[in-house]
Write an enzyme that holds these catalytic residues in place. Structure first.
Site, PDB file in Angstrom:
ATOM      1  N   HIS A 201       1.090  -1.119  -0.268  1.00 18.07           N
ATOM      2  CA  HIS A 201       0.067  -0.126   0.003  1.00 18.07           C
ATOM      3  C   HIS A 201       0.506   1.561  -0.271  1.00 18.07           C
ATOM      4  CE1 HIS A 201      -2.652  -2.953   2.200  1.00 18.07           C
ATOM      5  NE2 HIS A 201      -3.548  -2.561   1.289  1.00 18.07           N
TER       6      HIS A 201
ATOM      7  N   SER B 184       0.551  -8.604   1.297  1.00 11.55           N
ATOM      8  CA  SER B 184      -1.206  -8.984   1.290  1.00 11.55           C
ATOM      9  C   SER B 184      -1.412  -8.906   2.905  1.00 11.55           C
ATOM     10  CB  SER B 184      -1.477 -10.647   0.938  1.00 11.55           C
ATOM     11  OG  SER B 184      -2.741 -10.170   1.738  1.00 11.55           O
TER      12      SER B 184
END
Ligand code: PAF
Length: 286
Positions: free
Chosen positions: A43, A191
């Site tokens: 991110h 993840s």
């Protein structure tokens, strides 16, 4: 007392729109990074890329219930807002949009985006309602933030193609950008769900990337696509995974491919190790 942050957090669409309008009036451009929080280095790469494409970056943090099936991990999905805000601030994001479920799905909500094309097969065979939930919330976020550009990780490759197709088909005035997957040193794709992996499962998990890499190299070297995919499937199963799918698909349409001449190829996999379901994908070079 908490240290004041350089990132502003808003919880309503009205506040979000007001801030974006002020930026627009000042001639600024806006990038949106939609997330469900539990932010990690993948991110951060998205948020940093956002800063390179617009003068202001927004991150949305919303665990979207409509993309989870009743059997899935909505209740236990990691929620780490304070740490997420630290990471977003560190990446230079100006605004975090953190709505609650009632703000996103008010009483009487009755609209869902209907999909085909790249949404068919792969994840949809195992999570039939997932992409309708994703596309609907992304369409809402794009309408709410009205960004110039929105960035999505290539890690969720089918999602990226679904959103790209939706934006084109619905003439949404936004550029959709895919940002390369960030990996651990041993190849495991980052993840938010990796936190569920037991130490043994974590040790076995890089086999997914290894299998895709070997198949991509073989196909690029001229090997038969179906045979290379079959070898990769066996490697994943031999590493202890229960395989949902491992497929070679056209990189944009996600239609099945039989030959190199069918277009650019992407290999996509979903498999379960222990109680954790992992997905990954890789381009076939050339
Ligand atoms: O990729 C995700 O985190 C989610 O699917 C998204 C795009 C934020 C929609 O909820």
């Amino acid at each position: 007392m908490a240290t004041p942050r350089n990132i502003r957090t808003v919880h309503t669409v009205a506040e979000l729109r007001e801030q974006v309008a002020r930026w627009r009036a000042a001639g600024e451009t806006v990038a949106l990074v939609p997330t469900m929080g539990a932010l990690h280095a993948g991110h951060v790469a998205l948020m940093e890329a956002a800063k390179a494409h617009a003068t202001r970056a927004i991150v949305s943090i919303f665990v979207n219930p409509t993309q989870f099936a009743p059997t899935e991990d909505l209740g236990r999905y990691p929620r780490t807002l304070e740490a997420d805000l630290d990471k977003a601030e560190g990446a230079g994001v100006a605004l975090a949009f953190v709505p609650d479920v009632a703000e996103m799905y008010p009483e009487g909500f009755a609209t869902t985006v209907s999909l085909s094309g790249p949404a068919l097969g792969l994840e949809t065979d195992f999570r039939p309602t997932h992409f309708a939930g994703v596309a609907t919330v992304v369409a809402k976020l794009l309408g709410q933030a009205a960004p110039d550009v929105a960035l999505f990780g290539q890690k969720d490759y089918q999602q990226l193609q679904v959103v790209t197709r939706m934006a084109r088909d619905l003439d949404l005035p936004v550029r959709i950008l895919g940002v390369p997957t960030v990996r651990e040193a041993d190849g495991l794709a980052l993840s938010s769900r990796n936190v569920y992996l037991s130490p043994e499962d974590r040790a076995g998990a890089p086999a997914l990337h290894r299998a895709l890499s070997a198949a991509a190299a073989d196909i690029a070297g001229g090997a038969d696509i179906a045979a290379s995919v079959e070898t990769a499937r066996h490697a994943v199963i031999a590493a202890g995974f229960a395989l949902d799918y491992l497929e070679a698909r056209h990189a944009a349409t996600l239609a099945p491919v039989a030959a190199r001449s069918d277009g650019p190829i992407r290999l996509l996999v979903a498999a379960r190790i222990g109680a954790t379901r992992l997905i990954d994908n890789l381009a076939v070079p050339g």
